[in-house]
Design a protein around this motif. Structure first.
Motif, PDB file in Angstrom:
ATOM      1  N   GLU A  14       0.789  -1.133  -0.051  1.00 45.16           N
ATOM      2  CA  GLU A  14       0.040  -0.121   0.148  1.00 45.16           C
ATOM      3  C   GLU A  14       0.649   1.225   0.098  1.00 45.16           C
ATOM      4  O   GLU A  14       0.627   2.169  -0.827  1.00 45.16           O
ATOM      5  N   GLU A  15       2.034   1.306   0.813  1.00 42.34           N
ATOM      6  CA  GLU A  15       2.709   2.313   0.904  1.00 42.34           C
ATOM      7  C   GLU A  15       3.718   2.647  -0.391  1.00 42.34           C
ATOM      8  O   GLU A  15       3.761   3.675  -0.900  1.00 42.34           O
ATOM      9  N   ARG A  18       0.976   3.949  -2.710  1.00 41.38           N
ATOM     10  CA  ARG A  18       1.111   5.861  -2.490  1.00 41.38           C
ATOM     11  C   ARG A  18       2.297   6.344  -2.955  1.00 41.38           C
ATOM     12  O   ARG A  18       1.947   7.369  -3.631  1.00 41.38           O
ATOM     13  N   GLN A  54      -3.102  10.360   0.547  1.00 42.21           N
ATOM     14  CA  GLN A  54      -3.180   9.233  -0.463  1.00 42.21           C
ATOM     15  C   GLN A  54      -2.966   9.770  -1.816  1.00 42.21           C
ATOM     16  O   GLN A  54      -2.303   8.994  -2.534  1.00 42.21           O
ATOM     17  N   ASP A  55      -3.919  10.652  -2.171  1.00 43.34           N
ATOM     18  CA  ASP A  55      -3.933  10.759  -3.627  1.00 43.34           C
ATOM     19  C   ASP A  55      -4.450  12.162  -3.877  1.00 43.34           C
ATOM     20  O   ASP A  55      -5.087  13.100  -3.039  1.00 43.34           O
ATOM     21  N   TRP A 110       3.645   3.367   7.095  1.00 43.18           N
ATOM     22  CA  TRP A 110       3.539   4.673   5.855  1.00 43.18           C
ATOM     23  C   TRP A 110       4.138   5.880   6.252  1.00 43.18           C
ATOM     24  O   TRP A 110       4.293   6.620   5.243  1.00 43.18           O
TER      25      TRP A 110
END
Length: 178
Positions: A14-15, A18, A54-55, A110
């Motif tokens: 996930e990181e 990201r 995140q985005d 993260w």
């Protein structure tokens, strides 16, 4: 004392994703702008460094920012959202939407290495800060001693525990690993 710079980070998927979203983004100026938005509870680290941001997307005239809270009941989320909107609007982006993503759940893995160093400099022991990390050792962010004791499961916020160093006698928060 082992520092974050001494450890080679193993990024969870996930990181890694990201960081890829940011590096491949067509909106680098917006990412740079939001690097100035700090965590309201720890104002020395940005939302990006903390792993919350995140985005960033552009949907027509609207800038859409996706964030993940450190935990679902985090009281700072409203302030984070307000600060994101204010920063983007001050830069001329009138239409801003902040979306909250709960899955995958945020993890202390993260956090960037820079965030962990800034936490230590601010007087907060970052997650996994002791040399015997596997055994759960925690080192004092002030003097580096691992001769510490837990005073409370909760510190200044629910995501931190309160410790005291037996060497320098200073109390400090420890950012609990999640």
């Amino acid at each position: 004392m082992v520092t974050a710079a001494d450890r080679i980070p193993v990024l969870p998927a996930e990181e890694h994703e990201r960081r890829q979203r940011r590096s491949r983004s067509t909106l680098p100026a917006l990412w740079d702008l939001l690097d100035e938005v700090k965590d309201p509870e720890i104002p020395v680290i940005s939302l990006w460094e903390l792993g919350v941001l995140q985005d960033i997307e552009q949907r027509g005239e609207t800038v859409v920012v996706t964030i993940t809270p450190t935990y679902s009941g985090c009281p700072a989320m409203t302030v984070m959202e307000e600060d994101i909107v204010a920063a983007l609007q001050a830069a001329g982006h009138d239409q801003v939407v902040v979306e909250t993503r709960l899955s995958p759940a945020w993890s202390t893995s993260w956090m960037t290495a820079a965030a962990q160093e800034k936490l230590r400099d601010w007087g907060i022991a970052p997650p996994g800060c002791g040399s015997a990390e596997v055994a759960g050792s925690i080192s004092c962010p002030r003097c580096g001693s691992e001769d510490v004791r837990k005073l409370s499961e909760f510190g200044s916020t629910a995501c931190k525990a309160l410790y005291q160093c037996n060497s320098c006698a200073e109390p400090f928060d420890y950012f609990k690993p999640i």
